[in-house]
Design a protein around this motif. Structure first.
Motif, PDB file in Angstrom:
ATOM      1  N   PRO A 185      14.748  69.136 -58.902  1.00 27.73           N
ATOM      2  CA  PRO A 185      13.610  69.436 -59.786  1.00 27.73           C
ATOM      3  C   PRO A 185      13.974  70.525 -60.793  1.00 27.73           C
ATOM      4  N   SER A 186      13.354  70.475 -61.938  1.00 25.13           N
ATOM      5  CA  SER A 186      13.663  71.452 -62.993  1.00 25.13           C
ATOM      6  C   SER A 186      13.218  72.863 -62.615  1.00 25.13           C
ATOM      7  N   SER A 187      12.396  72.986 -61.571  1.00 25.96           N
ATOM      8  CA  SER A 187      11.975  74.321 -61.128  1.00 25.96           C
ATOM      9  C   SER A 187      13.127  75.097 -60.487  1.00 25.96           C
ATOM     10  N   ILE A 188      14.172  74.393 -60.047  1.00 29.25           N
ATOM     11  CA  ILE A 188      15.353  75.060 -59.478  1.00 29.25           C
ATOM     12  C   ILE A 188      16.300  75.371 -60.633  1.00 29.25           C
ATOM     13  N   THR A 189      16.702  76.619 -60.751  1.00 26.60           N
ATOM     14  CA  THR A 189      17.565  77.019 -61.866  1.00 26.60           C
ATOM     15  C   THR A 189      18.995  76.546 -61.652  1.00 26.60           C
ATOM     16  N   ASP A 190      19.740  76.538 -62.746  1.00 29.50           N
ATOM     17  CA  ASP A 190      21.152  76.163 -62.671  1.00 29.50           C
ATOM     18  C   ASP A 190      21.913  77.120 -61.753  1.00 29.50           C
ATOM     19  N   SER A 191      21.580  78.397 -61.812  1.00 27.23           N
ATOM     20  CA  SER A 191      22.258  79.398 -60.976  1.00 27.23           C
ATOM     21  C   SER A 191      22.003  79.149 -59.498  1.00 27.23           C
ATOM     22  N   GLU A 192      20.771  78.787 -59.155  1.00 20.71           N
ATOM     23  CA  GLU A 192      20.447  78.503 -57.750  1.00 20.71           C
ATOM     24  C   GLU A 192      21.214  77.274 -57.257  1.00 20.71           C
TER      25      GLU A 192
ATOM     26  N   ALA B 178      24.027  76.192 -58.479  1.00 20.95           N
ATOM     27  CA  ALA B 178      25.439  76.560 -58.427  1.00 20.95           C
ATOM     28  C   ALA B 178      25.759  77.265 -57.121  1.00 20.95           C
ATOM     29  N   ARG B 179      24.900  78.172 -56.689  1.00 26.71           N
ATOM     30  CA  ARG B 179      25.116  78.851 -55.402  1.00 26.71           C
ATOM     31  C   ARG B 179      25.041  77.864 -54.247  1.00 26.71           C
ATOM     32  N   GLN B 180      24.087  76.952 -54.316  1.00 26.84           N
ATOM     33  CA  GLN B 180      23.897  75.979 -53.241  1.00 26.84           C
ATOM     34  C   GLN B 180      25.124  75.085 -53.073  1.00 26.84           C
ATOM     35  N   TYR B 181      25.739  74.655 -54.166  1.00 31.02           N
ATOM     36  CA  TYR B 181      26.872  73.739 -54.096  1.00 31.02           C
ATOM     37  C   TYR B 181      28.230  74.431 -54.215  1.00 31.02           C
TER      38      TYR B 181
ATOM     39  N   ILE C  59      27.044  72.839 -63.127  1.00 30.58           N
ATOM     40  CA  ILE C  59      25.687  72.328 -62.934  1.00 30.58           C
ATOM     41  C   ILE C  59      25.131  71.816 -64.257  1.00 30.58           C
ATOM     42  N   ARG C  60      25.285  72.595 -65.321  1.00 35.84           N
ATOM     43  CA  ARG C  60      24.791  72.160 -66.632  1.00 35.84           C
ATOM     44  C   ARG C  60      25.476  70.866 -67.070  1.00 35.84           C
ATOM     45  N   ARG C  61      26.765  70.750 -66.805  1.00 32.05           N
ATOM     46  CA  ARG C  61      27.516  69.559 -67.197  1.00 32.05           C
ATOM     47  C   ARG C  61      26.919  68.306 -66.556  1.00 32.05           C
ATOM     48  N   TRP C  62      26.646  68.377 -65.256  1.00 30.33           N
ATOM     49  CA  TRP C  62      26.196  67.181 -64.543  1.00 30.33           C
ATOM     50  C   TRP C  62      24.683  66.990 -64.562  1.00 30.33           C
TER      51      TRP C  62
END
Length: 83
Positions: A23-30, A32-35, A42-45
């Protein structure tokens, strides 16, 4: 199923699909940490339509030969034709 990944790929098609479905509510940074990848990954994919690597082959392949290269190629072909 044979998956062909770029040799330095940090994600798989499954992870990429999960990133795209997040969901868009999860930031790219979050994400990135998760994966365990960078926010740039994250932005790329996240904003692509597919989950497959794009080819890294040149789109404008150099197919012209110099006259010297052409002579060598012709000589090699003639030699191999007579073998």
């Amino acid at each position: 199923m044979d998956i062909k990944l770029h040799k330095q790929a940090t994600t798989t098609p499954k992870i990429r699909a999960e990133i795209q479905a997040a969901p868009s509510s999860i930031t790219d940074s979050e994400l990135a940490r998760q994966y365990g990848v960078s926010p740039a990954t994250i932005r790329r994919w996240r904003y692509r339509d597919d989950v497959h690597d794009r080819p890294h082959t040149r789109h404008n392949l150099l197919a012209t030969l110099t006259s010297e290269q052409e002579e060598v190629l012709i000589a090699a072909r003639e030699f191999l034709r007579h073998c």
